[in-house]
Design an enzyme around this catalytic site. Structure first.
Site: not given
Ligand code: ACM
Length: 259
Positions: A38, A107, A140
């Protein structure tokens, strides 16, 4: 297929350096699919939204151009996380192949301060059919919502590419459950190092890993060091959804009882 996970140690804000180090790491091995963390190009710990905006790029920005050049040269596919400048700012990842951009995921489940900098994703959870199999994308903290991996599984993903910047300790073990409950491969690709910026110090936990549909951790990388690892995996193993001879994980769902 050969799957490479690239655990990097980016320096905050040093986009050119972070891209070139990631490219050097990818140049060191051959694989069909490479996965980077990420926000691999910018770093993670933005001080405020104007700093995030100043480091974000349009999907066809300098990071894309460098990654596509490598995908073209190596005839491979690459998933990488970046801060996407569009109508809003998104914490995104892109899938790029030899012929260019294949797709983007924004995301959906933002973690903690990310909510100050990014808008939640608006494109759903995508699955792409590549020459070696079907690859779904999540980023993530999406791991903590079992719905994310389940949705990708129901859409046919055999492998979930999971670029990450993990700061809590739970995800590497939790991904074993995500794999067992969906009978899929997952590749969680984290970074290492620390970012001490403003009043917030974050240490990233490394431990990037590939887990099989049987819940086997094929390997887990170190907590502190940049590392490259390649696994040779058969994505067709993810097509068998039987946990026992009488338990098909998807056919046995009882959605009328679920909220
Ligand atoms: C995250 O979602 N980077 C902890």
């Amino acid at each position: 297929m050969k799957l490479a996970i690239i655990q990097t140690k980016p320096l905050f804000g040093e986009i050119k350096l972070n891209i070139s180090e990631a490219i050097n790491m990818m140049e060191s091995v051959s694989a069909d699919l490479f996965i980077l963390p990420e926000l691999f190009n910018t770093g993670y710990n933005f001080i405020d939204s104007s700093e995030a905006a100043s480091l974000a790029e349009a999907i066809d920005g300098v990071t894309y151009k460098n990654i596509h050049q490598l995908a073209f040269k190596k005839k491979c596919y690459i998933v990488y996380g970046f801060a996407e400048k569009s109508d809003k700012l998104y914490n995104s990842c892109a899938l790029v192949g030899p012929d260019g951009l294949i797709g983007v995921y924004r995301k959906i489940h933002l973690f903690n301060s990310e909510k100050l900098f990014f808008a939640p994703g608006n494109l759903g959870f995508p699955v792409f059919e590549l020459p070696f199999g079907k690859v779904g994308l999540m980023i993530c903290f999406d791991w903590i919502y079992p719905e994310a991996a389940r949705t990708l599984t129901l859409k046919g993903a055999q492998l979930i590419a999971h670029p990450s910047n993990l700061v809590l300790p739970y995800c590497p073990d939790a991904m074993i459950t995500r794999c067992l409950e969906n009978k899929i491969f997952t590749a969680t690709v984290d970074r290492v190092g620390e970012e001490n910026r403003g009043s917030v110090n974050l240490k990233f936990i490394g431990q990037s890993e590939i887990v099989s549909p049987k819940g086997e951790v094929l390997f887990r990388l170190s907590k502190d060091n940049p590392e490259v690892r390649v696994a040779d995996i058969d994505l067709k193993l993810a097509d068998n959804k039987y946990s026992t001879e009488r338990n098909h994980l998807l056919h046995d769902r009882q959605p009328e009882f679920y909220l």
